[in-house]
Design an enzyme around this catalytic site. Structure first.
Site, PDB file in Angstrom:
ATOM      1  N   ALA A   1      58.252  58.500  12.787  1.00 54.41           N
ATOM      2  CA  ALA A   1      58.982  59.427  11.921  1.00 54.41           C
ATOM      3  C   ALA A   1      59.314  58.701  10.625  1.00 54.41           C
ATOM      4  CB  ALA A   1      60.270  59.874  12.617  1.00 54.41           C
TER       5      ALA A   1
ATOM      6  N   ALA B   1      56.223  50.981  18.530  1.00 52.45           N
ATOM      7  CA  ALA B   1      56.678  51.216  19.904  1.00 52.45           C
ATOM      8  C   ALA B   1      55.646  51.987  20.734  1.00 52.45           C
ATOM      9  CB  ALA B   1      58.012  51.951  19.866  1.00 52.45           C
ATOM     10  N   ALA B   2      55.365  53.225  20.341  1.00 49.12           N
ATOM     11  CA  ALA B   2      54.470  54.047  21.156  1.00 49.12           C
ATOM     12  C   ALA B   2      53.026  53.543  21.059  1.00 49.12           C
ATOM     13  CB  ALA B   2      54.544  55.510  20.694  1.00 49.12           C
TER      14      ALA B   2
ATOM     15  N   GLY C   1      55.792  59.202  20.957  1.00 56.30           N
ATOM     16  CA  GLY C   1      56.827  58.590  20.117  1.00 56.30           C
ATOM     17  C   GLY C   1      57.586  59.594  19.269  1.00 56.30           C
TER      18      GLY C   1
ATOM     19  N   CYS D   1      64.790  48.128  16.190  1.00 49.72           N
ATOM     20  CA  CYS D   1      66.195  48.212  16.597  1.00 49.72           C
ATOM     21  C   CYS D   1      66.966  46.956  16.212  1.00 49.72           C
ATOM     22  CB  CYS D   1      66.275  48.465  18.103  1.00 49.72           C
ATOM     23  SG  CYS D   1      65.199  49.823  18.612  1.00 49.72           S
TER      24      CYS D   1
ATOM     25  N   GLY E   1      49.077  53.851  14.352  1.00 51.03           N
ATOM     26  CA  GLY E   1      50.488  53.452  14.442  1.00 51.03           C
ATOM     27  C   GLY E   1      50.631  52.336  15.448  1.00 51.03           C
TER      28      GLY E   1
ATOM     29  N   ILE F   1      42.850  64.064  21.981  1.00 54.41           N
ATOM     30  CA  ILE F   1      43.836  63.438  21.089  1.00 54.41           C
ATOM     31  C   ILE F   1      45.209  63.462  21.763  1.00 54.41           C
ATOM     32  CG2 ILE F   1      44.911  63.473  18.816  1.00 54.41           C
ATOM     33  CD1 ILE F   1      42.477  64.844  17.709  1.00 54.41           C
TER      34      ILE F   1
ATOM     35  N   ARG G   1      63.729  51.607   7.863  1.00 59.22           N
ATOM     36  CA  ARG G   1      62.828  52.118   8.893  1.00 59.22           C
ATOM     37  C   ARG G   1      61.809  51.037   9.292  1.00 59.22           C
ATOM     38  NH1 ARG G   1      62.904  55.932  12.670  1.00 59.22           N
ATOM     39  NH2 ARG G   1      60.880  55.653  13.633  1.00 59.22           N
TER      40      ARG G   1
ATOM     41  N   PRO H   1      42.363  68.006  23.754  1.00 59.19           N
ATOM     42  CA  PRO H   1      42.495  67.098  24.910  1.00 59.19           C
ATOM     43  C   PRO H   1      41.984  65.677  24.656  1.00 59.19           C
ATOM     44  CG  PRO H   1      40.888  68.845  25.349  1.00 59.19           C
ATOM     45  CD  PRO H   1      41.525  69.173  24.039  1.00 59.19           C
TER      46      PRO H   1
END
Ligand code: FAD
Length: 561
Positions: free
Chosen positions: A116, A12-13, A285, A44, A9, A281, A135, A279
């Site tokens: 999400a 953002a995160a 977000g 956003c 991903g 992984i 999205r 631990p």
């Protein structure tokens, strides 16, 4: 051997994790796998691109894979979907979507930052080419292309949360007829009802058709395209396009398939360093659950700020094994709806009651800056606090300029466990262009302190019974509408005319926004009236609520106290 960090991903995160990891470990091998065609884009900003306020697709891209390679030496692979995590072998498996080829990549530490997905109800015609969600960049371009090629006139927006309302404004700005369908009895369901009311008024003032208290029942189609939206209460809304904005669901499939723990709120469970139940992984977000800063309960709060902060912690911990702890989240957020800004933080009154807290509220109307300096705009603040401790639990603010600043100040106070006394004591910047010597935040705290100390008995308009109502506004203001049965004694005449009032009766006073009512109450109490109450928020708040004793809410000046 350099540490191998794989991040799934790349928005953002994920990108916060990647860049933080690189800044702390120049030698790690860092790979970002993103199934979409873009990384680091501004989710956003998507509604504002669609209405033309943000011009140019490149403006939505905070950066590109090439620039990330150059500056951060990141191996960013777009079009790469991870389909499986083999925890025993520490390998991720996936598909390169450009050619359909499978790939595998070993990791020492893995960060899951898969966000999400928009919720899409399982009903016929929901996949028609004129039904959209918003999205990703790809969703945005699909909407853009449809707008260009088909020039729709009418759009139905299902769901009046943040994204729905941002899209309402965007679509009105390009002159589409907009109908909003919201299942909850009000728009922006996290707000308390009286704070959502001005938002609804603003929407209607901009010719938006608003259907609340009814959900989407069906999509009727002809020639493969949706033509009407049917609502649960039997209405049929003609629509050339439909936007579904009914919420998001955390992307947990990868984690579930890998046997990682899912928390009580349905997100990936993580500890204070964003570690999952494995631990090696991490997760961050919208896909994870967080600890709520007030209730300490696990929740999902899908917002950009927490996602970025969590990603940063995950990236740092993944390469160094240490980092600060992830802070609790208050859900501080703000949205612009035409001329209104709506901010919230912490708990609403309803959320506080659901959490079984002994909550009380104060309502005030303040100015964005000193009233004597041109251009001040009113803002309504609802402060939620705990009795008897005075701990601040939450706030909602609706107004024009300056909502952002006040909601952030209150969020900061809540973050540090602040009380009403703390809020009232804050040393805030003041010059007439920016604020007042007593900022609206102070005034909200003062009002709540007065309530907590018993100086005023402030009631909600819903608590009015059969008492004597005294409207202390001017006769001119009362012409715009007043509570039925209320007698009018303007505040400045009260001392001279209090003989007209029965001392043995319960008296409820009110003004436009609460302040003059409070002063009237103090005068009466100190002249021996035993049972005097003041309506918090005054007539302007009462007018936002369902009819009270047949209240006829006529037009009245909103920016007076
Ligand atoms: P995302 O940003 O969604 O990124 C997750 C990425 O993971 C996606 O690009 C996805 O393609 C990728 N991915 C998923 N599965 C896989 C897989 N298996 N393999 C590879 N890649 C995968 N928040 C605010 O705080 N303020 C706002 O004003 C605001 N406005 C918004 C407006 C819109 C239109 C939208 C859509 C969101 C808005 N948000 C806002 C929410 C905010 O954007 C999200 O909270 C934030 O982006 C979450 O970050 P994330 O990294 O968890 O997920």
């Amino acid at each position: 051997m350099p540490k191998r960090i794989v991040i799934v991903g790349g928005v953002a995160a994920g990108m916060s994790a990647a860049t933080r990891a690189r800044r702390l470990d120049e030698h790690a091998s860092i790979t970002v796998l993103e199934k979409g065609g873009y990384v680091s884009f501004a989710n956003c900003g998507l509604p504002y691109y669609l209405c033309g306020r943000i011009v140019g697709r490149d403006k939505l891209l905070v950066t590109t894979p090439e620039r990330l390679r150059q500056r951060f030496n990141l191996d960013v692979r777009v079009g790469h979907e991870v389909t499986r995590i083999d925890r025993a072998a520490r390998v991720v498996h996936g598909i390169d979507l450009s050619g359909g080829k499978p790939f595998s990549l070993p990791y020492d530490k893995l960060v899951i930052a898969v966000g999400a997905s928009a919720i899409v109800p399982d009903i016929p015609n929901v996949r028609a080419p004129n039904v959209f969600v918003l999205r990703s960049m790809e969703d945005t371009f699909a909407i853009e292309n449809y707008l260009r090629q088909h020039q729709p006139r009418r759009v139905a927006i299902v769901g009046a949360g943040f994204i729905g309302l941002e899209m309402v404004e965007a679509m009105r700005q390009i002159d589409l007829d907009v109908t909003v369908i919201e299942k909850a009895p009000q728009v922006m369901p996290p707000l308390d009802p009286e704070m959502a009311a001005p938002v609804e008024k603003e929407l209607r003032a901009h010719a938006v058709t608003l259907l609340t208290g009814t959900g989407l029942a069906a999509l009727d189609a002809a020639d493969g395209k949706v033509t009407h939206v049917r609502t649960e209460d039997g209405r049929q809304i003609a629509a050339d396009m439909v936007l579904l904005s009914i919420g998001v669901r955390p992307n947990t499939k990868l984690a579930v398939d890998a046997g990682l723990a899912i928390g009580p709120a349905g997100g990936i469970a993580v500890d204070e360093y964003q570690r999952t139940s494995d631990p090696d992984i991490y997760a961050a977000g919208d896909a994870v659950e967080v600890v709520h800063g007030v209730t300490k309960q696990k929740m999902r709060i899908p917002l950009a700020g927490p996602a970025n902060r969590q990603g940063r912690i995950a990236g740092e911990h993944a390469v160094t094994g240490v980092s600060q702890r992830a802070p609790a989240v208050l859900g501080t957020s703000i949205v612009k709806v035409f001329g209104l800004s709506v901010g919230m933080t912490g708990l609403s009154e309803s959320a506080a009651r659901r959490a079984a807290l002994n909550a009380q509220t104060a309502h005030i109307t303040g100015g964005s800056h000193a009233g004597y300096y041109p251009g001040a705009k009113p803002m309504q603040i609802k402060l939620v606090y705990e009795q008897p401790t005075g701990r601040v639990l939450g706030a909602q603010i609706v107004g024009g300029d300056g909502v952002d600043k006040r909601i952030d100040v209150i969020a900061t106070a809540i973050h540090f466990g602040g009380t009403l006394d703390d809020l009232a004591s804050l040393d805030l910047a003041y010059a007439p262009q920016f604020s007042s010597a007593r900022d609206p935040v102070h005034i909200a705290a003062f009002a709540a302190q007065n309530q907590l100390r018993g100086l005023t008995h402030a009631i909600s308009p819903m608590e009015i019974e059969n008492e004597l109502l005294v409207d202390v506004r001017t006769p001119g203001e009362c012409q715009g509408g007043k509570l039925p049965g209320a007698i009018n004694i303007p505040l400045d005449e009260l001392r001279a005319r209090m003989g007209e009032l029965d001392r043995n009766k319960r008296i409820t006073v009110y003004c436009q926004a609460g302040l003059r009512g409070y002063i009237a109450q103090r005068i009466l109490q100190q002249h021996g009236f035993a049972d005097v109450r003041n309506i918090k928020g005054g007539y302007s708040l009462a007018a936002n609520l369902p009819p009270i004793r047949g209240l006829s809410a006529g037009p009245s000046p909103a920016d007076k106290t």
